[in-house]
Design a protein around this motif. Structure first.
Motif, mmCIF file in Angstrom:
data_model
loop_
_atom_site.group_PDB
_atom_site.id
_atom_site.type_symbol
_atom_site.label_atom_id
_atom_site.label_comp_id
_atom_site.label_asym_id
_atom_site.label_seq_id
_atom_site.Cartn_x
_atom_site.Cartn_y
_atom_site.Cartn_z
ATOM 1 N N HIS A 1 -6.775 5.141 0.999
ATOM 2 C CA HIS A 1 -6.357 6.495 1.395
ATOM 3 C C HIS A 1 -6.781 6.788 2.834
ATOM 4 N N ASN A 2 -8.039 6.491 3.157
ATOM 5 C CA ASN A 2 -8.556 6.761 4.507
ATOM 6 C C ASN A 2 -7.863 5.901 5.554
ATOM 7 N N CYS A 3 -7.604 4.626 5.218
ATOM 8 C CA CYS A 3 -6.895 3.744 6.160
ATOM 9 C C CYS A 3 -5.507 4.286 6.476
ATOM 10 N N MET A 4 -4.768 4.682 5.429
ATOM 11 C CA MET A 4 -3.410 5.186 5.634
ATOM 12 C C MET A 4 -3.419 6.497 6.407
ATOM 13 N N LYS A 5 -4.411 7.334 6.133
ATOM 14 C CA LYS A 5 -4.525 8.616 6.832
ATOM 15 C C LYS A 5 -4.782 8.411 8.322
ATOM 16 N N ASN A 6 -5.552 7.349 8.627
ATOM 17 C CA ASN A 6 -5.910 7.077 10.022
ATOM 18 C C ASN A 6 -4.947 6.107 10.707
ATOM 19 N N GLY A 7 -3.848 5.754 10.020
ATOM 20 C CA GLY A 7 -2.869 4.861 10.616
ATOM 21 C C GLY A 7 -3.337 3.420 10.727
ATOM 22 N N PHE B 1 0.843 -1.196 0.000
ATOM 23 C CA PHE B 1 0.000 0.000 0.000
ATOM 24 C C PHE B 1 0.881 1.249 0.000
ATOM 25 N N HIS B 2 0.714 2.108 -0.994
ATOM 26 C CA HIS B 2 1.501 3.331 -1.079
ATOM 27 C C HIS B 2 0.741 4.351 -1.940
ATOM 28 N N ASP C 1 -8.300 13.282 -4.083
ATOM 29 C CA ASP C 1 -6.856 13.049 -3.996
ATOM 30 C C ASP C 1 -6.086 14.211 -3.385
ATOM 31 N N GLU C 2 -4.882 13.885 -2.927
ATOM 32 C CA GLU C 2 -4.042 14.869 -2.257
ATOM 33 C C GLU C 2 -2.750 15.070 -3.027
#
Length: 301
Positions: A146-152, A103-104, A169-170
């Motif tokens: 995206h949401n999973c990575m943002k929330n750790g 995941f990246h 997107d960011e």
């Protein structure tokens, strides 16, 4: 040039066009064509929108002249094949990364860009059911990871139940549009949660073997990594696809009468094969050439 607020929904497609300006001008052209056609439907009357759309039309005319010797611009069938192949390459790259639990940000962006390119395919006509499914899945997957990575949190690989907000997107997008994905109701009328069974169709998405990333879509190197310690990936040996033995002697069977539609479909398969070879995708090329041969020799698909 930034789109007016009323045309915010096409800003992502315009950004994709900008990113592909030099990498793949054909993708850039059709992204802008989609943005122009969609923008005309959204708002072509207010002065600021009209001014923006006229500039976009001028840009399209200029690109069309520059690319006039490119079959993907002059022939709609070839253009359709080019965009569809590129979208599927993006989708397959991201899906392979997802299923391998890598995941990246590049993978997230590939999922989302693929969904935008499936939008762009609508300039050629209605999407196939398969591409509608791919678009929905790719856009949702980008959101979820995206949401999973943002929330750790660690995302769950592969198809799972769909719910939550659409991905915005960011990657420097100005005024990106965000929309909502409604939770998918189950057969019993209850909403599916993240851990429940995937919606039918998404758990059966067929990924052809040997799928690889499109050009200029590298896997992301972790920040602060010592370049000397980064192992270069070794490409896997390519397996030659099986050839249908019945097609080795490709003579027409009996009194086969081909219709104009048959010739059009055969031509489409050949164009798809040619486009696949641009990405060195031998499997897809052989598959489409086999379909064309079968159609021309038997009159059946």
């Amino acid at each position: 040039m930034a789109a007016p607020a009323q045309l915010k929904a096409i800003q992502h497609h315009l950004r994709t066009a900008q990113e592909h300006e030099k990498r793949d001008p054909v993708v850039a052209y059709y992204c802008r064509l989609y943005a122009m056609q969609t923008g005309m439907k959204l708002d072509s009357k207010t002065p600021e929108c009209r001014k923006f759309l006229v500039k976009l039309m001028d840009q399209l005319e200029s690109m069309k002249k520059e690319l006039s010797d490119n079959d993907s611009i002059s022939q709609e069938l070839v253009g359709n094949a080019h965009i569809e192949n590129y979208a599927l390459k993006m989708f397959l790259y991201a899906d392979n990364e997802d299923r391998s639990e890598r995941f990246h940000k590049n993978m997230i962006k590939s999922f989302y860009t693929a969904s935008l390119l499936f939008d762009v395919l609508t300039v050629f006509g209605e999407l196939s059911d398969e591409n509608v499914q791919h678009r929905k899945y790719a856009r949702w997957k980008a959101t979820y990871i995206h949401n999973c990575m943002k929330n750790g949190e660690t995302p769950q690989a592969g198809p799972i139940g769909m719910e939550g907000e659409m991905y915005d997107d960011e990657f420097g997008m100005e005024g990106g549009a965000s929309s909502q994905v409604q939770p998918q109701p189950s057969v019993h009328g209850k909403d599916q949660g993240p851990g429940s069974a995937p919606p039918s169709g998404f758990n059966n998405i067929q990924i052809p073997p040997g799928a690889h990333a499109p050009a200029n879509t590298p896997a992301e190197i972790p920040p602060h990594a010592d370049p000397r310690l980064v192992t270069k990936p070794v490409p896997a040996p390519r397996a030659m696809p099986a050839v249908d033995p019945s097609l080795l002697n490709a003579n027409q069977e009996g009194d086969v009468r081909l219709t104009p539609e048959d010739f059009t479909r055969a031509q489409k398969y050949c164009k798809y094969a040619g486009s696949a070879l641009q990405y060195e995708d031998v499997g897809t090329a052989v598959q489409n050439l086999q379909k064309a041969l079968k159609l021309l020799t038997t009159g059946k698909e």
